[in-house]
Design an enzyme around this catalytic site. Structure first.
Site, PDB file in Angstrom:
ATOM      1  N   HIS A  11      27.112  37.827 -45.410  1.00 28.40           N
ATOM      2  CA  HIS A  11      26.711  38.174 -46.521  1.00 28.40           C
ATOM      3  C   HIS A  11      26.150  39.587 -46.343  1.00 28.40           C
ATOM      4  CE1 HIS A  11      22.448  36.533 -47.136  1.00 28.40           C
ATOM      5  NE2 HIS A  11      22.649  36.782 -45.631  1.00 28.40           N
ATOM      6  N   ASP A  22      21.561  34.479 -38.384  1.00 28.30           N
ATOM      7  CA  ASP A  22      20.870  34.330 -39.807  1.00 28.30           C
ATOM      8  C   ASP A  22      21.053  32.922 -40.121  1.00 28.30           C
ATOM      9  OD1 ASP A  22      20.863  34.203 -42.557  1.00 28.30           O
ATOM     10  OD2 ASP A  22      22.198  35.861 -42.857  1.00 28.30           O
ATOM     11  N   GLN A  62      21.176  29.711 -44.393  1.00 28.17           N
ATOM     12  CA  GLN A  62      21.636  28.504 -45.147  1.00 28.17           C
ATOM     13  C   GLN A  62      21.911  27.430 -44.079  1.00 28.17           C
ATOM     14  OE1 GLN A  62      22.411  28.488 -48.222  1.00 28.17           O
ATOM     15  NE2 GLN A  62      22.502  31.007 -48.688  1.00 28.17           N
ATOM     16  N   LYS A 113      14.789  29.244 -49.949  1.00 29.41           N
ATOM     17  CA  LYS A 113      15.981  28.446 -49.796  1.00 29.41           C
ATOM     18  C   LYS A 113      15.650  27.212 -48.975  1.00 29.41           C
ATOM     19  CE  LYS A 113      19.202  32.452 -49.970  1.00 29.41           C
ATOM     20  NZ  LYS A 113      20.277  33.108 -49.634  1.00 29.41           N
ATOM     21  N   CYS A 134      27.560  37.781 -52.586  1.00 23.58           N
ATOM     22  CA  CYS A 134      27.044  38.883 -51.873  1.00 23.58           C
ATOM     23  C   CYS A 134      27.764  39.056 -50.398  1.00 23.58           C
ATOM     24  CB  CYS A 134      25.404  38.812 -51.502  1.00 23.58           C
ATOM     25  SG  CYS A 134      24.432  39.228 -53.043  1.00 23.58           S
TER      26      CYS A 134
END
Lengths: 150, 409
Positions: B126, B203, B206, B229, B367
């Protein structure tokens, strides 16, 4: 279907969304602009043929949701054979319609464009409805190659 | 509850926001990949902090400052434990994943990446793991390359060895795609990058919400995630960095806690992680994040992962039966997200109609515009799942999609 959804997705809107009018590049265009909505990635190009201050032809191409395609399609019908000034005034009226609602504008004078009135109940969709109009104004003013709803 | 099957009804009772109606219907929240809801324990921890402990950290000699400092550093310990880091000094508090990646790009990157060097990312990223590297490459005259994505939404790993060149200075990649749910085999990629001496940033925004993460086992050099998140507050996030990496990096922003001493001529910088925490930190945010981690550990990350797998399989099965639906991303392993398009109906129109049914999904490019371009779409509908979601939530989504078909005929 809830009544505000019915107001948003009126038959005319669904029809223009599915079968947009003037979905083409204007031949011999002398004004154009690219508009995009960074929120959803939609973009469209408006092309114009302006002679003696009058919009003789107008078309649009690109991708978008039913609301943005319908708004662009209805726009092309509404501004054809109008002067730059008239088109700018129409922009103001449509903008008021989709942001503040039908009570704030003369909907009769807007003709078919009045079907966009349901958008005012959906703040998240105002940018969809106004993308084509911002792009038209940028093309008329020769302001920028690219405009954004942000 | 750890190790046991997730008791979703009990979990749902912990989240006050889920107990409401929206648009006159029970809320069905399927947008946790954008921002997850907060359990009562997190809300209470923040309230408790501001009610009893609020003061600035690391500077005051008074009682409240001491208590605030203890709470802040305890949160750091919790994050370290959660990621299985060796040392809490490897945990830097930042505003979120985006800031964490920018921090690495502008410190490690500016120090180690020069003209003609390469930064390797993936086609799944993203914008937050693309743009900071583009900015760095422009500043330093370096080149940004990416590992392509195949039609299933997996990375084309057969290209990896050719893309990891002698000029590659860092590999920065997502653990789980926010747009497709693809789980990237990061451990294997890290091993292959390290074999060529290339450090790796992951990253994990998620990933940490769906399954246990062990940074030592992964052997990543950097790992980033956001508090909001992970069922914690907005505006707080984490950069994990191997201690030797962090210690070799110059400061990011100047001022506040990143300083040992200042004269008009020279500043001595603090040790890690404080060197990277300029200004007054978001102490309440860190405390809230610590409470979120406590909560998740009480529920059990293994149980959460099992629930996620079961619910995702159900969602893919029932959504696949809705006429006109095309699910994007059929990667080998997926987590937390179903992304789909529906004939020629634009995702924004779908999102508006679902919203009127009380169903919150994300519609747009998430994104991740390069990835959308790769699949030839401008946008998708994304239903993202969390520990509080049920089969009934997925059924409500399916019902809503039938409404969409009614409206668009």
């Amino acid at each position: 279907m809830s009544s505000d959804l019915q107001d948003l997705y009126q038959e005319v809107v669904l029809d223009h969304g599915k079968r947009p009018r003037n979905f083409r590049e204007v031949e011999g265009a002398n004004a154009r602009a690219l508009g995009h909505n960074p929120l959803c990635g939609d973009q469209l190009t408006v092309t114009l043929k302006v002679e003696d201050g009058v919009i003789r032809d107008v078309g649009f191409q690109g991708q978008g949701c039913a609301i943005s395609r319908a708004s662009a399609s209805l726009m092309t019908g509404a501004v054809k054979d109008r002067t730059r000034e008239e088109a700018e005034q129409l922009f103001e009226q449509v903008h008021k319609l989709v942001t503040e609602g039908p009570a704030e504008v003369d909907t009769e004078a807007l003709g078919k464009l009045a079907v966009l009135s349901g958008v005012s109940e959906f703040p998240a969709r105002v940018k969809c409805a106004s993308l084509a109009w911002h792009t038209l104004r940028a093309a008329l003013r020769g302001e920028a190659e690219s405009v954004s709803t942000e | 509850m750890s190790g046991a099957r997730l008791n979703v009804a009990k979990v749902r009772a912990d989240f006050p926001i889920l107990q409401q109606e929206v648009r006159g219907r029970p809320l069905v929240y399927l947008d946790s990949a954008a921002s997850a809801q907060k359990p009562r324990a997190v809300i209470d921890a923040i309230t408790n902090f501001y009610t009893h402990d609020n003061a600035n950290v690391h500077r005051g000699v008074h009682f409240l400052s001491e208590r605030s400092t203890v709470a802040f550093e305890a949160a750091r310990e919790k994050v370290a434990r959660f990621l299985h880091a060796k040392d809490s000094k490897e945990i830097v508090f930042v505003r979120g994943t985006t800031e964490a990646i920018n921090l690495v790009a502008q410190t490690f990157g500016r120090k180690n990446i020069g003209p003609g060097d390469e930064v390797l990312i993936t086609g799944l990223e993203h914008h937050a793991n693309i743009v900071p590297w583009q900015m760095l490459c422009e500043q330093q005259g370096a080149k940004l390359k990416n590992i392509p994505v195949n039609a299933d939404g997996d990375l084309a790993l057969d290209r990896l060895d050719e893309l990891l060149t002698p000029r590659t200075r860092i590999l920065a990649l997502t653990h789980v795609s926010n747009a497709l749910g693809t789980v990237v085999p990061v451990k294997e990629l890290i091993r292959r990058a390290h074999a060529k001496g290339i450090p790796v940033l992951v990253d994990g925004a998620q990933a940490v919400t769906h399954f246990p993460v062990d940074v030592v086992d992964l052997d990543c050099d950097f790992y980033a995630f956001s508090g909001h998140k992970l069922f914690g507050p907005m505006g707080i996030g984490v950069l994990y960095g191997k201690k030797e990496r962090l210690e070799a990096m110059p400061p990011y922003q100047g001022g506040g806690d990143m300083i040992l001493s200042v004269t008009m001529e020279k500043t001595l910088y603090n040790r890690v992680p404080y060197r990277f925490e300029a200004g007054t930190p978001d102490v309440a945010g860190a405390v809230g994040l610590g409470a979120a981690i406590d909560y998740l550990e009480r529920v059990g990350m293994e149980a959460i992962a099992a629930h996620d797998r079961e619910l995702l399989a159900y969602a893919e099965e029932v959504l696949g039966r809705v006429p006109g639906i095309r699910i994007l991303g059929h990667g080998r392993e997926r987590s937390g997200v179903v992304s789909f398009v529906m004939e020629d109906i634009h995702p924004h129109d779908i999102g508006t109609i679902l919203d009127r049914e009380g169903v919150a999904v994300r519609t747009g490019h998430h994104c991740a515009q390069p990835l959308m371009q790769c699949f030839g779409v401008a946008a998708t509908v994304r239903a993202s799942l969390a520990l509080y979601n049920t089969r009934e939530d997925v059924d409500a989504l399916v019902q809503g999609l039938h409404k969409v078909r009614e409206v668009f005929g």
